[in-house]
Design a protein around this motif. Structure first.
Motif, PDB file in Angstrom:
ATOM      1  N   GLU A 173       0.927  -1.116  -0.066  1.00 51.93           N
ATOM      2  CA  GLU A 173      -0.001  -0.042  -0.030  1.00 51.93           C
ATOM      3  C   GLU A 173       0.754   1.354   0.090  1.00 51.93           C
ATOM      4  N   MET A 174       0.857   1.961  -1.000  1.00 51.35           N
ATOM      5  CA  MET A 174       1.636   3.302  -1.139  1.00 51.35           C
ATOM      6  C   MET A 174       0.883   4.359  -0.566  1.00 51.35           C
ATOM      7  N   VAL A 175       1.126   4.706   0.749  1.00 47.23           N
ATOM      8  CA  VAL A 175       0.399   5.579   1.818  1.00 47.23           C
ATOM      9  C   VAL A 175       1.376   6.672   1.774  1.00 47.23           C
ATOM     10  N   VAL A 176       0.880   8.009   1.652  1.00 44.61           N
ATOM     11  CA  VAL A 176       1.450   9.349   1.943  1.00 44.61           C
ATOM     12  C   VAL A 176       1.369   9.400   3.660  1.00 44.61           C
ATOM     13  N   SER A 177       2.578   9.644   4.256  1.00 46.29           N
ATOM     14  CA  SER A 177       2.306   9.798   5.759  1.00 46.29           C
ATOM     15  C   SER A 177       1.635  10.876   6.275  1.00 46.29           C
ATOM     16  N   ARG A 178       1.286  10.934   7.386  1.00 48.04           N
ATOM     17  CA  ARG A 178       0.395  11.915   7.745  1.00 48.04           C
ATOM     18  C   ARG A 178       0.987  13.527   7.722  1.00 48.04           C
ATOM     19  N   SER A 179       2.317  13.507   8.155  1.00 48.23           N
ATOM     20  CA  SER A 179       3.317  14.597   8.353  1.00 48.23           C
ATOM     21  C   SER A 179       3.536  15.007   6.898  1.00 48.23           C
ATOM     22  N   ARG A 180       3.439  14.262   5.723  1.00 44.71           N
ATOM     23  CA  ARG A 180       3.978  14.651   4.491  1.00 44.71           C
ATOM     24  C   ARG A 180       2.754  15.145   3.688  1.00 44.71           C
ATOM     25  N   VAL A 181       1.554  14.948   4.090  1.00 45.60           N
ATOM     26  CA  VAL A 181       0.446  15.297   3.247  1.00 45.60           C
ATOM     27  C   VAL A 181       0.351  16.527   2.706  1.00 45.60           C
ATOM     28  N   ASP A 182       0.420  17.539   3.281  1.00 45.83           N
ATOM     29  CA  ASP A 182       0.661  18.970   2.769  1.00 45.83           C
ATOM     30  C   ASP A 182       1.588  19.056   1.733  1.00 45.83           C
ATOM     31  N   ASP A 183       2.786  18.728   2.016  1.00 44.30           N
ATOM     32  CA  ASP A 183       3.975  19.227   1.174  1.00 44.30           C
ATOM     33  C   ASP A 183       3.729  18.279  -0.056  1.00 44.30           C
ATOM     34  N   PHE A 184       3.213  16.977   0.174  1.00 43.44           N
ATOM     35  CA  PHE A 184       2.885  16.207  -1.055  1.00 43.44           C
ATOM     36  C   PHE A 184       1.885  16.726  -1.948  1.00 43.44           C
ATOM     37  N   LEU A 185       0.631  17.359  -1.582  1.00 43.76           N
ATOM     38  CA  LEU A 185      -0.444  17.995  -2.238  1.00 43.76           C
ATOM     39  C   LEU A 185       0.054  19.301  -2.914  1.00 43.76           C
ATOM     40  N   ARG A 186       1.136  20.174  -2.341  1.00 40.86           N
ATOM     41  CA  ARG A 186       1.819  21.090  -3.101  1.00 40.86           C
ATOM     42  C   ARG A 186       2.643  20.741  -4.111  1.00 40.86           C
ATOM     43  N   TRP A 187       3.332  19.573  -3.906  1.00 42.04           N
ATOM     44  CA  TRP A 187       4.431  18.984  -4.902  1.00 42.04           C
ATOM     45  C   TRP A 187       3.656  18.632  -6.137  1.00 42.04           C
ATOM     46  N   LEU A 188       2.313  18.061  -5.656  1.00 41.63           N
ATOM     47  CA  LEU A 188       1.421  17.347  -6.895  1.00 41.63           C
ATOM     48  C   LEU A 188       0.657  18.502  -7.770  1.00 41.63           C
ATOM     49  N   GLU A 189       0.521  19.823  -7.154  1.00 43.03           N
ATOM     50  CA  GLU A 189       0.133  20.728  -7.751  1.00 43.03           C
ATOM     51  C   GLU A 189       1.039  21.566  -8.220  1.00 43.03           C
ATOM     52  N   GLY A 190       2.179  21.370  -8.439  1.00 43.29           N
ATOM     53  CA  GLY A 190       3.548  21.914  -8.915  1.00 43.29           C
ATOM     54  C   GLY A 190       4.019  23.102  -8.358  1.00 43.29           C
TER      55      GLY A 190
END
Length: 250
Positions: free
Chosen positions: A231-248
């Motif tokens: 299961e490829m899960v984004v850790s809770r502490s990384r969610v916000d940074d991940f969404l910003r990265w995903l949006e470029g």
């Protein structure tokens, strides 16, 4: 002259040592190493001195340029490479000799004679400026599969993950290879615009993400291509940074 051979392939190391011993009796092989870590350790050890270093570009734990980042190399360096044309061009410009694999006897003699003729030691700063790829922007990894050595471009990588103390690389066409590098090192070498470390155990590329869904505990789950065995899960502490990265976003 005292010679250090830096080569991670045992057969290539033995072949070079045999050629040097056979054709150049005045050369004395004072050591052999096969990795960045081992080479840096050898060079830092009191009493270890080399006048010439035959140095492979791709080593078991990274490229040889990491050696120059960690320590001032005072010896003359002759690079050995199977395919790194950028290194060949730079070494010509900086008067640093190189040998293309398989090593041609005439080219080996030319390199040794240039060392005998003297000349300045390797200019570490110029070497890194000319040929070393920026840290965090690795262009290719060399992996081993059975008895083969396989170069894999980062553009062809879907994700990396760790499991039971092993690190795995998975390509977009679903080939999987074991790597010697940790995710911590990979995180420093990869282009952060294309790769994101979603957890302690996984780094994913942008192109591998098919979709993202909500998951337990305010986390996110990635539906990836190719489909992972975990299961490829984004850790809770990384969610916000991940969404910003995903949006470029920067």
């Amino acid at each position: 002259m005292r010679v250090l051979i830096v080569e991670d392939e045992i057969m290539a190391r033995q072949s070079l040592a045999r050629a040097l011993t056979q054709h150049f009796p005045d050369l004395h092989i004072v050591g052999t190493t096969g990795s960045v870590r081992e080479t840096v350790g050898w060079l830092r050890t009191p009493g270890n001195v080399a006048d010439v270093i035959f140095m492979d570009v791709e080593l078991s734990d990274g490229d040889c340029f990491e050696i120059f980042r960690q320590i001032d190399v005072t010896a003359r360096v002759i690079m050995t490479t199977a395919y790194d044309s950028y290194a060949v061009r730079a070494f010509e410009v900086n008067s640093i000799d190189y040998l293309l694999k398989p090593i041609d006897p005439a080219a080996l003699r030319r390199a040794v004679e240039r060392c005998r003729a003297g000349g300045a030691a390797t200019d570490t700063a110029r070497l890194l400026e000319a040929v070393a790829p920026p840290r965090g922007h690795k262009q290719r990894y060399v992996v081993r599969f059975n008895d083969r050595i396989v170069p894999v471009k980062t553009a062809d990588i879907a994700y990396f993950y760790s499991e039971e103390k092993n690190t795995y690389l998975v390509t977009v066409d679903n080939n999987r290879y074991v790597m010697d590098l940790s995710l911590d090192i990979l995180s420093e070498e990869l282009d952060e615009r294309n790769f994101f470390r979603i957890s302690r155990n996984c780094i994913v590329s942008m192109q591998a993400i098919a979709s993202v869904v909500k998951y337990l505990g305010n986390r996110l789950k990635i539906i990836a291509r190719p489909h992972p065995d975990f299961e490829m899960v984004v850790s809770r502490s990384r969610v916000d940074d991940f969404l910003r990265w995903l949006e470029g976003e920067e």
